[in-house]
Design an enzyme around this catalytic site. Structure first.
Site, short mmCIF file in Angstrom:
data_model
loop_
_atom_site.label_atom_id
_atom_site.label_comp_id
_atom_site.label_asym_id
_atom_site.label_seq_id
_atom_site.Cartn_x
_atom_site.Cartn_y
_atom_site.Cartn_z
N CYS A 2 -0.98 -86.19 54.40
CA CYS A 2 -0.56 -85.33 53.31
C CYS A 2 0.52 -86.03 52.47
CB CYS A 2 0.01 -83.99 53.75
SG CYS A 2 -1.15 -83.03 54.71
N ARG A 27 -2.66 -90.81 51.31
CA ARG A 27 -2.15 -90.10 52.49
C ARG A 27 -3.05 -88.95 52.92
NH1 ARG A 27 3.19 -91.29 53.45
NH2 ARG A 27 3.35 -89.40 54.69
N TRP A 75 -4.34 -83.78 53.98
CA TRP A 75 -5.19 -84.24 55.07
C TRP A 75 -5.20 -83.08 56.05
CZ3 TRP A 75 -4.79 -85.28 60.38
CH2 TRP A 75 -5.83 -86.04 60.91
N ASN A 101 3.90 -81.11 54.85
CA ASN A 101 3.26 -82.22 55.56
C ASN A 101 3.68 -82.10 57.01
OD1 ASN A 101 2.27 -84.67 56.47
ND2 ASN A 101 4.02 -85.84 55.70
N GLY A 102 2.71 -82.12 57.93
CA GLY A 102 3.04 -82.02 59.36
C GLY A 102 2.31 -80.86 60.00
N GLU A 484 -10.49 -105.84 65.87
CA GLU A 484 -10.07 -105.51 64.50
C GLU A 484 -11.26 -105.56 63.54
OE1 GLU A 484 -7.81 -104.19 62.95
OE2 GLU A 484 -7.68 -105.02 60.93
N LYS A 488 -12.52 -102.31 61.35
CA LYS A 488 -12.67 -102.32 59.89
C LYS A 488 -14.05 -101.77 59.50
CE LYS A 488 -9.33 -102.62 58.83
NZ LYS A 488 -8.10 -102.86 59.48
N GLU A 491 -14.31 -97.98 60.14
CA GLU A 491 -13.53 -97.21 59.16
C GLU A 491 -14.22 -97.14 57.81
OE1 GLU A 491 -8.87 -97.54 59.25
OE2 GLU A 491 -9.72 -99.54 59.31
N HIS A 507 -20.87 -108.27 82.05
CA HIS A 507 -20.55 -107.16 82.95
C HIS A 507 -21.07 -105.83 82.42
CE1 HIS A 507 -18.19 -109.86 85.39
NE2 HIS A 507 -17.57 -110.27 84.28
N LYS A 609 -3.80 -92.73 55.39
CA LYS A 609 -3.08 -93.99 55.56
C LYS A 609 -1.96 -93.85 56.58
CE LYS A 609 -2.00 -98.20 54.44
NZ LYS A 609 -2.86 -99.21 55.08
#
Ligand code: M6R
Length: 614
Positions: A2, A27, A75, A101-102, A484, A488, A491, A507, A609
């Protein structure tokens, strides 16, 4: 999570707030809204979806002229992302508009309390409950600042609240607990926002707020108190980047721009780190050499991409300092009763400096008496403020949700930390340290060479645009690079992608290999002869089972090249530093593939983000 903005000044509040929201859209982008007070009542506009939907709504139904207002880009946590749950939320009596926000963790208890008094919420959000409480407090005669001081301590959890009262529409009041909030101090105008990006085009003078503080802004004044109304200490600072740094600069995506900024970001992160005699000097570090010599264990905590940077750091730090180093997901750390002590150095890695999981892990570590050193890219953010020491990465603002220059500059900071510890603890000779630093200083040019040679990545993205599954393999520091690369792709391209330690393949995961499956393999430089040979054997194993091998190997590595369906060549560099180069084609590939799929590369679905909730 947010983005929130509040404004008081001499311009159109709606324009300033919405333009601030646009810069905070990274955000959260589930919905957006803005509210002002006019003629004794709150007037708002809010829409599900991106800010463009809010723009259309405002064009169709403009808000009245006002010079103060609040806005939000969401968000979603409580309630689906629809118009009703979009912020701002307005109290039943129409007096107060609130953005948040939160998460208010005790919202259900507060909602029941309000219900007993006949207040029926109209949305599914925790935020509306706080708006109702503020509305009732101002109706009982409190001014908005006092109302905020009364309501904020009743809320449990993490929150930033920003509100406006229609009865005093030229004042905006905000409160902060465990969630980001900065104040922008302008000339005849003031701002509050989640991030300086929201007001950077108007002012670069900012104020950091502490925990549990309330700030009241008008066009001409900023007043900060604690929740009891006592004057609170604040830290003014000057933002050292400008609007241009937050703009796309001719690229189609922020992510692409940020990938291309890596040579400069790495160079900036290395700048001024040693004296004329070549000895490392980490100016921002506020832990003495004596304390660092006493450290008997290092624990790295981080999330997501920053966690993978931490995994690379472990190899380097243990090799250079011979000090045990563990890497742990911040979200797991405090829940497993970890063994840390005053002799443990906890290293927290966070690009944003606001990740709630990492922040909570830091607090836990400090409660156990450990020193915490953070590696962070965001000046004035909460994580460095709550750490004993900080090494800033100087990557500039990272806006694309997928971290790129954030990652490579974190690697640089980790290498510098490892070498500094080796210098202080005398586990490496000065000339050995100087040789690695000299090699690090060649990295901006080498990363540029990787960026200049994108043809193979482009062709690969064309070929794999319909892939449903992609695997990534690596060993040693190539393993976190593989993880990584897979992150990517998940996402951005929303396809199944997994990273494995190449040695683990036999394995279990080798069962996944089928005809034509694309598998990226990060091949270590030949300096580590054993390691190189082992990875080449792994390539044999998967090729024999039909995999399409996309091999990242140093130039002139003919052995690895001989087993590649597609070769992505990397400049020669020593093993520990190879992640700085190997990560780049994987970033580019994910960006290209997602672009070809028509996805929003900068704002992938479901993500934000800055993850400020646990
Ligand atoms: O700001 P932080 O470095 O603390 O963020 C940690 C993760 O949320 C972040 O790296 C996330 O995994 C990125 N979206 C990865 O691209």
């Amino acid at each position: 999570m947010c983005g929130i903005v509040g404004y008081c000044g001499h311009r159109s509040a709606v324009e300033v707030v919405v333009s601030g929201l646009r810069r905070l859209e990274y955000r959260g982008y589930d919905s957006a809204g803005v509210a002002v007070g006019a003629h004794g009542r709150i007037v708002e506009a809010k829409k599900a979806g991106k800010i463009s939907n809010l723009d259309a709504e405002l064009a169709a139904h403009p808000l009245p002229a006002a010079t103060a207002g609040v806005g939000h880009t969401r968000w979603a946590t409580h309630g689906p992302p629809n118009d009703l749950n979009a912020h701002p939320h307005v109290s039943e009596n129409g007096r107060v508009a609130l953005v948040h926000n939160g998460i208010v963790e005790n919202w259900a208890t507060l909602r029941d309390e309000l219900a007993a008094e006949g207040v029926v919420p109209v949305s599914d959000t925790d935020t509306e409950i706080a708006a109702q409480l503020l509305g009732r407090a101002v109706a009982d005669g409190a001014d908005l600042t006092t109302a905020m001081r009364q309501v904020a301590p009743r809320l449990e959890g993490a929150f930033t609240l920003v509100a406006v009262d229609a009865a005093h529409p030229d004042t905006v009041v905000a409160a902060r607990r465990n969630s980001p909030l900065v104040v922008g101090v302008g000339d005849g105008e003031n701002f509050v926002a989640s991030d300086v990006a929201a007001f950077i085009e108007h002012t670069r003078d900012a104020i950091e707020l502490g925990q549990d503080q309330v700030v009241t802004i008008t066009a001409d004044a900023v007043t900060v108190t604690d929740f009891d109304g006592n004057d609170a200490p604040t830290t003014p600072y000057h933002v050292d980047w400008d609007l241009a740094a937050a703009e796309k600069g001719g690229f189609d995506w922020f992510m692409r721009k940020e990938i291309h900024e890596q040579p400069e970001a790495i160079a900036n992160t290395l700048l001024g780190r040693h004296d004329a005699a070549g000895r490392l000097v980490l100016d921002e570090l506020r832990i003495s050499e004596a304390e660092l010599r006493l450290v008997d264990k290092i624990v790295i905590i981080a999330c997501g991409t920053s966690f993978y940077a931490g995994m690379v750091a472990k190899y380097a730090i243990e090799h250079w300092t011979r000090t045990p180093c563990e890497v742990e997901l911040a979200s797991e750390f405090r829940y497993r009763d970890p063994i840390v002590s005053p002799r443990t150095l906890v290293v927290a890695i966070s690009q944003s400096g606001e990740t709630a999981d990492t922040l909570m892990a830091i607090r836990y570590a400090r409660e156990q008496g450990s020193k915490v050193l953070s590696i962070c890219n965001t000046n004035g953010s909460t994580i460095p403020r709550e750490s004993d020491a900080v090494i800033y990465t100087h990557a500039g603002p990272e806006i694309g949700v997928a971290s790129t220059k954030g990652f490579t500059t974190q690697l640089v900071a980790c290498y510098l930390l490892g070498l500094y510890l080796a210098q202080v603890r005398r586990t490496k000779y000065d000339d050995e340290i100087a040789a690695v630093v000299a090699e690090l200083e060649t990295m901006p040019d080498l990363v540029q060479r990787v960026l200049d040679d994108q043809d193979a990545v482009m062709r690969l993205a064309d070929e794999l645009v319909d892939a449903h599954s992609v695997l990534f393999l690596g060993r040693h520091v190539g393993y976190p690079v593989a993880l990584e690369g897979a992150l990517k792709l998940k996402e951005l391209a929303y396809i199944h992608a997994e990273g494995f330690a190449a040695g683990e393949l036999k394995h279990g995961p080798i069962a996944l290999i089928e005809q034509g499956l694309p598998v990226f393999v990060v091949v270590p430089p030949r300096g580590r002869d054993q390691l190189h040979g082992k990875v080449v054997s792994n390539i044999h194993e998967i090729r024999a089972r039909g995999a399409r091998t996309i091999v990242l190997a140093e130039e002139d590595d003919e052995v690895a090249a001989g087993h590649a369906s597609i070769l992505l060549s990397l400049p020669k560099v020593s093993t520990l530093l190879q992640p700085l180069l190997a990560a780049v084609p994987l970033q580019l590939f994910a960006c290209e593939l997602a672009t070809r799929q028509g996805n929003d590369v900068d704002q992938p679905r479901n993500l934000a983000k800055s993850v400020t909730v646990e």
